[in-house]
Scaffold this active site. Structure first.
Site, short mmCIF file in Angstrom:
data_model
loop_
_atom_site.label_atom_id
_atom_site.label_comp_id
_atom_site.label_asym_id
_atom_site.label_seq_id
_atom_site.Cartn_x
_atom_site.Cartn_y
_atom_site.Cartn_z
CD GLU A 102 31.85 -2.50 15.75
OE1 GLU A 102 32.43 -1.97 14.92
OE2 GLU A 102 30.66 -2.69 14.52
CG ASP A 104 28.01 -3.47 15.30
OD1 ASP A 104 28.52 -2.25 15.66
OD2 ASP A 104 28.11 -4.55 14.69
CD GLU A 106 25.57 -3.32 10.86
OE1 GLU A 106 26.39 -2.81 11.26
OE2 GLU A 106 25.17 -4.38 10.54
NE ARG A 130 31.64 -13.69 20.48
CZ ARG A 130 32.74 -12.95 20.49
NH1 ARG A 130 32.76 -11.49 19.68
NH2 ARG A 130 34.13 -13.60 20.73
#
Ligand code: NAG
Length: 279
Positions: A102, A104, A106, A130
């Site tokens: 994944e 991301d 956000e 991470r």
């Protein structure tokens, strides 16, 4: 116009269209489904805009119809304006499931006038930790801005309005995990998170619900596990940061990065993750 010119123009046009055939853009209805939120998420304006809403009962989200193995995806987003404390708006790629890969973006909301945090993470085989967080050099709730994920066999680069803010390189010789074995979906969502604003000190003011984030003008250059080898010859497939962009990334990180797991020695008493030592 002479007939010859017309024909030449048609041939030129044909090759331009053929060359750009791998760029998908525009209509959310063709590439995405609203997958949750019970009517709180909607594709509107003939597929050109997605409205995701959050209220006390639930958030909402959309997901690509297909899974991709590598891609460069641009998304224009305008996040919840005003008091957005407790809200999280996301744009990410994920293989989903317990051992998911994944990447991301956000957006952690805040009280009116206080800055959003752009929170990023990279998961490989279900293993994240991470995080890098940034302030932005603009208010992401005021206008649409373009957020891009480049994922190719060599690197992952996150961009904000074309400026690289983060890179995660594939460094197999150092045994550093890199997501290249699982196809990923493209996803977006809005939800409520206790921890989002000032580490959980500020809660969502539900009197202001519903909260709305908007998505438009996506652009995808993508390959799947079934693409012909020619897909791997696309320029974005071999893109790396050139020297100029690498310097730009450094400058942006110096100025706007507020958390970097690679500097958090207290969090990793047994030593920083390998990728931190080799980048
Ligand atoms: C919200 O504003 C406060 C005060 O300026 C700041 O410390 C914090 O980083 C901001 N962002 C979030 C998501 O908490």
């Amino acid at each position: 116009m002479a007939r010859k010119t017309v024909i030449v123009n048609m041939i030129v046009l044909f090759f331009m269209v053929a060359a750009k055939a791998d760029i998908i853009s525009g209509d959310f209805n063709q590439q995405f489904d609203v997958t949750w939120g019970n009517g709180r998420g909607k594709i509107i304006n003939n597929g050109r805009l997605v409205k995701l809403q959050l209220d006390k009962a639930s958030g909402s989200g959309f997901k690509s119809k297909n899974q991709y193995l590598f891609g460069k995806i641009d998304m224009q987003i305008k996040v919840v304006p005003g008091n957005s404390a407790g809200t999280v708006t996301s744009f990410y790629i994920s293989s989903l499931g317990p051992a998911h890969d994944e990447v991301d973006f956000e957006f952690l909301g805040n009280l009116s006038g206080d800055p959003y945090i752009l929170h990023t993470n990279v998961f490989v085989q279900g293993q994240g930790n991470r995080e890098q967080q940034f302030y932005l050099w603009f208010d992401p709730a005021r206008n649409f801005h373009t957020y891009s994920i480049l994922w190719n066999p060599k690197t992952i680069i996150l961009y904000v309005d074309g400026t690289p803010i983060r890179q995660y390189k594939n460094m197999p010789s150092y045994n550093i995990p890199f997501p290249n074995g699982q196809p990923m979906w493209i996803l977006s969502s809005i939800w409520d998170a206790e921890w989002a604003t000032r580490g959980g000190l500020v809660k969502t003011d539900w009197r202001l619900a519903p909260f709305t984030s908007l998505y438009r003008n996506f652009k995808m250059q993508v390959c799947t596990q079934f693409s012909p080898p020619s897909c791997h010859q696309e320029p974005w497939m071999t893109d790396l940061l050139d020297k100029f962009s690498a310097r730009k990334l450094k400058r942006v990180q110096k100025k706007y990065m507020i958390y970097n797991y690679c500097s958090d020695v207290r969090r990793f008493p047994l030593g920083l993750p390998a990728e931190c030592k080799h980048s």
